[in-house]
Scaffold this motif. Structure first.
Motif, short mmCIF file in Angstrom:
data_model
loop_
_atom_site.label_atom_id
_atom_site.label_comp_id
_atom_site.label_asym_id
_atom_site.label_seq_id
_atom_site.Cartn_x
_atom_site.Cartn_y
_atom_site.Cartn_z
N LYS A 273 31.51 61.21 45.13
CA LYS A 273 30.85 60.85 43.89
C LYS A 273 29.54 61.63 43.80
O LYS A 273 28.71 61.58 44.69
CB LYS A 273 30.55 59.35 43.91
CG LYS A 273 29.87 58.89 42.65
CD LYS A 273 29.70 57.39 42.61
CE LYS A 273 28.83 57.04 41.42
NZ LYS A 273 28.36 55.72 41.44
N VAL A 274 29.41 62.35 42.71
CA VAL A 274 28.18 63.11 42.48
C VAL A 274 27.52 62.51 41.26
O VAL A 274 28.14 62.43 40.20
CB VAL A 274 28.49 64.59 42.21
CG1 VAL A 274 27.22 65.36 42.08
CG2 VAL A 274 29.35 65.16 43.32
N SER A 275 26.29 62.11 41.41
CA SER A 275 25.64 61.52 40.24
C SER A 275 24.17 61.87 40.23
O SER A 275 23.57 62.14 41.26
CB SER A 275 25.82 60.01 40.23
OG SER A 275 25.11 59.45 41.29
N ILE A 276 23.65 61.90 39.02
CA ILE A 276 22.22 62.20 38.85
C ILE A 276 21.58 60.96 38.28
O ILE A 276 22.03 60.43 37.26
CB ILE A 276 22.03 63.39 37.90
CG1 ILE A 276 22.59 64.65 38.53
CG2 ILE A 276 20.57 63.59 37.59
CD1 ILE A 276 22.40 65.87 37.70
N GLN A 277 20.55 60.48 38.94
CA GLN A 277 19.89 59.28 38.44
C GLN A 277 18.40 59.53 38.43
O GLN A 277 17.90 60.44 39.07
CB GLN A 277 20.14 58.10 39.37
CG GLN A 277 21.57 57.81 39.63
CD GLN A 277 21.84 57.73 41.12
OE1 GLN A 277 20.97 58.02 41.92
NE2 GLN A 277 23.03 57.36 41.48
N LYS A 278 17.73 58.65 37.74
CA LYS A 278 16.27 58.64 37.83
C LYS A 278 15.94 58.23 39.27
O LYS A 278 16.65 57.45 39.88
CB LYS A 278 15.69 57.59 36.87
CG LYS A 278 15.82 57.97 35.44
CD LYS A 278 14.66 58.83 35.00
CE LYS A 278 14.77 59.26 33.56
NZ LYS A 278 15.63 60.38 33.34
N GLN A 279 14.85 58.77 39.75
CA GLN A 279 14.57 58.56 41.16
C GLN A 279 14.35 57.09 41.45
O GLN A 279 13.55 56.42 40.79
CB GLN A 279 13.32 59.33 41.53
CG GLN A 279 13.06 59.34 42.99
CD GLN A 279 12.18 60.50 43.37
OE1 GLN A 279 11.48 61.02 42.51
NE2 GLN A 279 12.22 60.89 44.60
#
Lengths: 220, 607
Positions: free
Chosen positions: B216-222
């Motif tokens: 799973k590759v995801s971009i989130q707010k830190q």
């Protein structure tokens, strides 16, 4: 793997800088470093050049033994260069050293004659300056300065520029045009080979060795 | 006549009964007797013609009378029941003389022989059926084995059949053995019902490859809390089928996928630890976290569900199902396969025994005295992690650019902003053409056309007039830039409109140095004059300050100007005089250019 090829190189001049009066090799080297940094050059790592001597065995008596020099340069880390003094040269893969071991019966390694030059590498725009301490059997014998002009391969076109640049930090020890370039068939306008660099280094190392022979421990 | 009658009378047979129907066949049987009788009677009659013709009749009648009397007597005696009783006559004893026991025994014997024959036949059938089934099961197993062998690599070790489900033959260097065992499943009870998913062949995969996995590759707010790392819930919904009952190909494929995911993750974590970068990557349990942009977090996690622990971890992230960047997961798979292929490509193989692995050009590096720059250009310098981070950065930048343009387009109606995205992209580069136009005047006012090349970290803008501007990844920069371009567009539009309407441009400046300072970009200004020179329109447009339109009237129309003695000639009144501001918001027209056109038209008198 072992073949002679023509390769494109940059214009290089190698010269020896005499040790300053009353100062050690290291101090002279530091002086040169400082001068270069003042000029605005940026340090870019280290370099080394070494040279091993092999004696050809099995010669008829009376003829001087031919010496084969195998040199390495950190600029071309995967190559070995083999040359005779004033004679033909060969650029080969790093496995050439292993081949020399196999040719032990024909070429004997003169272990005491290994010369190497180690030092720092400076970059000043299109110029690469390498200041190294020449050492033979771990005793410092002299200083070698290699100036490389990366933008040109024809010495005739850029020798004057290089000389001017060298004068700015070498001062009076600026060398003359290396004999390698003048001795070519096409003269100054032939493209430079990495062999030329190595021949210049060989000349320098030869001089350093002779210095050892002539003056005992005078040079420190 | 009497002779005839006598003959007829002799013909009467008194033996015959009256109901002729029942005794039809008896009559027929009696007919041949009766026939010879009248012949005999006729013979007898012919023999004794002297007798009374009715003699026989009389005798017959007398005999019948006697019999009748006897019968009557018997019946009357019987009626009294004192001297005579009726007793049924026993049936023919000779017919029923054989006893029932014999019948039973004979029947039993015959039945027994019949049964024996049938049983023998049934036994034979059973045996043949069992043999067939056994053969079929064996054949089934063999045919399944053949099918298995056509898709997977098998080898026989002792009496076990082992297979290889790793990618080693495809060029992988992962140290997992990836061996599975083929098990014969033919000892099935035939009497019981064969289950629907029965397969004579089953495979046993290594225990650490069970279940299913994905990356799973995801971009989130830190996430502000460091302690949260590694606890990201990672399981998606379990597949419906029970793993035990899956057919072998599904099992093997799932196991191979798990192995590939493990390899990808191992490679990524190895690179994350080894490669030095400005902001170090964090590797926690089965998650790799890195920061592509400040304030943003890219997390790559290996999600492996073994199927048994079903409800062990509830998933709090179910609410964000589109957080998972499937494109990057697919790209990871492709990259690792490319890496595999490289170890087997013709550039690498075949190679001389003494040469090391690597690009075949590198073998020339020695003899050709390649320097470090040339060598590094031949060698692959970027690892998997770097590549995927670059791709993630690009995807994020692209989506944010699109969002910026879209919000601007929806917020501002005049001028209009159009974005034409290019269909052909690179993993690291996309491009979009942004046009700023006014509605209804697209052909006239098309001077602001921007080509945005979205890279990994920067956006390069190429203007129609040749300027190249590099914007960073900050969202605000792009927005400010577009706003400034929109304000410039209005002024450019006036310039183009002036050309069309026949007005002359007196001055034009993209970056005006006068007036209030704008915080975003610069204000632009233009001055145009009417064809007859009487009126002048001056426009100043800034991204923040909005637009200001002033009209210069000829002196004759200005009422405030005092009459002076210096200007005595009447022609000086035709010159332009004071400026008056136009209430632009009250002007009629749906957008700026339309209003401007109306204004110009109003100020151009009819000839």
């Amino acid at each position: 793997m072992v073949c002679v090829c023509v390769c494109v190189c940059v214009c290089v001049s190698v010269c020896q800088v005499p040790v300053a009066e009353g100062k050690s090799v290291q101090q002279t080297v530091d002086m040169l470093h400082k001068k270069l940094e003042q000029l605005g050059a940026v340090k870019q790592g280290n370099f080394w050049v070494d040279c091993e001597t092999y004696q050809a065995t099995g010669n008829a008596t009376g003829q001087p033994t031919k010496l084969l020099y195998v040199m390495h340069n950190s600029e071309t880390p995967l190559s070995s260069m083999a040359l005779f003094e004033g004679g033909p040269g060969l650029t080969a893969d790093a496995n050439f050293d292993v081949l020399m071991v196999k040719l032990k019966s024909h070429f004997q390694n003169a272990k005491g004659h290994k010369v190497e030059s180690r030092g720092t590498r400076y970059r000043y725009c299109d110029f690469l300056v390498k200041i190294g301490t020449v050492a033979m059997s771990s005793s410092a014998r002299g200083i070698s300065v290699e100036v490389e002009y990366c933008a040109c391969v024809i010495p005739g076109d850029c020798w004057n520029l290089m000389k001017e640049f060298m004068q700015s930090f070498l001062g009076s020890s600026t060398p003359e045009l290396p004999a390698v370039f003048t001795s070519k068939a096409e003269g100054l306008y032939a493209p430079v080979d990495c062999m030329d660099t190595m021949s210049q280094y060989l000349e320098l190392f030869g001089k350093v060795r002779k210095q050892q022979v002539l003056a005992g421990s005078g040079v420190r | 006549m009497s002779q005839n009658l006598a003959k007829l009378a002799q013909r009467i047979d008194f033996d015959q009964s009256s109901d002729s129907e029942q005794d039809g066949p008896e009559r027929e049987s009696r007919e041949p007797w009766s026939k010879p009788e009248p012949e005999e009677d006729e013979g007898a009659v012919k023999f004794q013609p002297s007798l009374w013709p009715w003699d026989s009749v009389r005798n017959n009648l007398r005999g019948a009378l006697t019999e009748m009397c006897v019968l009557h007597d018997v019946l009357s005696v019987l009626k009294e029941k004192k001297y005579m009783a009726l007793d049924p006559v026993s049936q023919d004893p000779s017919v029923t003389k054989t006893p029932q026991v014999f019948q039973l025994i004979s029947k039993k014997k015959s039945l027994a022989t019949a049964a024996q024959l049938l049983l023998k036949g049934a036994e034979k059938l059973n045996k043949s059926l069992a043999e067939n089934q056994e053969q079929r099961r064996q054949r089934d197993f063999n045919s399944e084995l053949l099918r298995l062998r056509s898709q997977w690599k098998l080898r026989k070790v002792g009496d076990k059949i082992l297979g290889d489900l790793s990618y080693r033959s495809a060029g992988s260097l992962f140290p997992h053995h990836g061996t599975f065992e083929v098990i014969k499943n033919t000892d099935l009870d035939l009497d019981k019902k064969v289950p629907d998913d029965y397969c004579p062949l089953s495979v046993q995969i290594p225990s650490d490859l069970e279940g299913s996995a994905y990356i799973k590759v995801s971009i989130q707010k830190q996430s502000p809390d460091i302690g949260d790392l590694g606890t990201v819930s990672l399981f998606r919904r379990q597949p419906k089928a029970k793993p035990a009952s899956q057919t072998w190909h599904v099992k093997l494929e799932a196991a191979q996928n798990v192995l590939l995911c493990k390899e990808i993750f191992a490679q990524l974590s190895r690179e994350a630890v080894q490669i030095k970068s400005q902001i170090p990557h964090i590797v926690v349990k089965n998650q790799i976290i890195s920061q592509p942009f400040p304030g943003l977090q890219l997390s790559i996690s290996l999600c492996h569900s073994t199927g048994e622990k079903r409800s062990q971890r509830a998933s709090p992230e179910k609410s964000k199902p589109d957080d998972h960047l499937y494109v990057l997961e697919h790209n990871l798979h492709q990259l690792i396969r490319e890496f595999h292929k490289q170890t087997l490509s013709s550039v690498v193989m075949p190679h001389p025994a003494s040469a090391p692995f690597g690009h075949k050009r590198l073998r020339l590096a020695g003899p050709m005295a390649y320097d470090k720059a040339e060598i590094s250009s031949l060698q692959q310098s970027e690892g998997l992690l770097e590549k995927i981070i670059k791709q993630a950065k690009h995807i994020f930048l692209r989506s944010r650019t699109a969002r910026t343009i879209d919000t601007l387009a929806s917020r501002i109606e005049d001028p209009q902003i159009q974005a034409h995205w290019s269909n052909i992209n690179d993993v690291y580069e996309s491009s979009v053409k942004v046009l700023i136009t006014s509605q209804g005047y697209e052909q006239i006012c098309k001077s602001i056309q921007l080509q945005l090349n979205i890279g990994v970290e920067q956006i390069r803008v190429v203007h129609r007039d040749g300027r190249v501007i590099t914007l960073s990844h900050q969202e605000q920069e792009l927005q400010d830039f577009l706003l400034s371009q929109m304000s410039q567009h209005q002024v450019h539009a006036v310039q183009q409109l002036a050309k069309v309407m026949g007005w002359h441009v007196l001055s034009f400046s993209n970056h005006v140095g006068l007036g209030p300072i704008e915080s975003i970009g610069n204000a632009s200004a233009i001055t145009v004059t009417s064809p007859n020179g009487e009126y002048t329109i001056s426009v100043r447009n800034g991204p923040e300050s909005g637009c200001k339109v002033l009209v210069q009237f000829p002196r004759s129309q200005a009422k405030e100007l005092p009459k002076s003695d210096v200007l005595q000639d009447a022609r000086w009144t035709h010159l332009r005089g004071p400026y008056k501001e136009v209430h632009w918001s009250r002007m009629e027209g749906r957008n700026f250019v339309y209003k401007m056109e109306l204004l110009m038209a109003a100020l151009t008198p009819c000839p």
